[in-house]
Design a protein around this motif. Structure first.
Motif, short mmCIF file in Angstrom:
data_model
loop_
_atom_site.label_atom_id
_atom_site.label_comp_id
_atom_site.label_asym_id
_atom_site.label_seq_id
_atom_site.Cartn_x
_atom_site.Cartn_y
_atom_site.Cartn_z
N LYS A 8 -54.93 -36.21 -6.30
CA LYS A 8 -54.30 -35.40 -7.35
C LYS A 8 -54.30 -33.93 -6.97
O LYS A 8 -53.28 -33.24 -7.12
CB LYS A 8 -55.00 -35.62 -8.69
N HIS A 9 -55.40 -33.43 -6.47
CA HIS A 9 -55.49 -32.02 -6.07
C HIS A 9 -54.49 -31.71 -4.96
O HIS A 9 -53.81 -30.68 -4.99
CB HIS A 9 -56.90 -31.65 -5.62
N LEU A 10 -54.39 -32.60 -3.99
CA LEU A 10 -53.42 -32.39 -2.90
C LEU A 10 -52.00 -32.39 -3.44
O LEU A 10 -51.20 -31.52 -3.11
CB LEU A 10 -53.59 -33.47 -1.82
N ARG A 11 -51.69 -33.37 -4.28
CA ARG A 11 -50.34 -33.44 -4.84
C ARG A 11 -50.02 -32.19 -5.67
O ARG A 11 -48.94 -31.61 -5.54
CB ARG A 11 -50.19 -34.70 -5.68
N ASP A 12 -50.95 -31.77 -6.50
CA ASP A 12 -50.74 -30.58 -7.32
C ASP A 12 -50.53 -29.34 -6.44
O ASP A 12 -49.67 -28.50 -6.72
CB ASP A 12 -51.92 -30.34 -8.26
N THR A 13 -51.29 -29.23 -5.37
CA THR A 13 -51.16 -28.10 -4.46
C THR A 13 -49.79 -28.11 -3.78
O THR A 13 -49.10 -27.08 -3.71
CB THR A 13 -52.28 -28.11 -3.40
N LEU A 14 -49.39 -29.28 -3.30
CA LEU A 14 -48.08 -29.39 -2.64
C LEU A 14 -46.95 -29.08 -3.62
O LEU A 14 -45.94 -28.49 -3.23
CB LEU A 14 -47.90 -30.77 -2.03
N GLU A 15 -47.12 -29.46 -4.88
CA GLU A 15 -46.10 -29.16 -5.90
C GLU A 15 -45.86 -27.66 -6.01
O GLU A 15 -44.73 -27.22 -6.21
CB GLU A 15 -46.53 -29.70 -7.27
N LEU A 16 -46.91 -26.87 -5.83
CA LEU A 16 -46.77 -25.41 -5.90
C LEU A 16 -45.85 -24.87 -4.82
O LEU A 16 -45.23 -23.82 -4.98
CB LEU A 16 -48.14 -24.74 -5.78
#
Length: 107
Positions: A8-16
């Motif tokens: 989730k943290h990786l996905r949220d970061t990539l979303e940025l």
């Protein structure tokens, strides 16, 4: 559970950084979302089964529900392993991810 949170943290970061990577990022984010979904559902089954297991000792009528949760957890874990092997667990896939993330659109 911890791996799901890291995903989730990786996905949220990539979303940025979606604007820097363009539409090619979407399928990669979808892979991460699917991993989160499968792991989250499996974890929900495991946690619910753990809570129900205590109650089954005093109420045998709950055994079918416990079996349902245990079987669901196993099925979801197997689905995760299949998805992981197909979508993430090959040397060339890791290289493709790394190469993709090194590139970015010019601002």
């Amino acid at each position: 559970h911890a791996f799901r949170l890291e995903t989730k943290h990786l996905r949220d970061t990539l979303e940025l950084f979606r604007a820097l990577y363009g539409p090619g990022l979407a399928p990669r984010l979808e892979d991460l979302r699917k991993i989160q979904e499968l792991l989250g559902q499996a974890n929900d089954h495991v946690v619910a089964a753990g809570r129900l297991r205590e109650r089954v000792r005093t109420d045998l009528a709950l055994q079918p529900a416990l079996a349902f949760l245990d079987n669901g957890a196993k099925s979801l874990q197997a689905a995760f392993r299949r998805y992981w092997r197909e979508r993430m667990d090959a040397p060339e896939i890791e290289v493709r991810w790394a190469n993709y993330l090194r590139r970015r659109k010019k601002p």
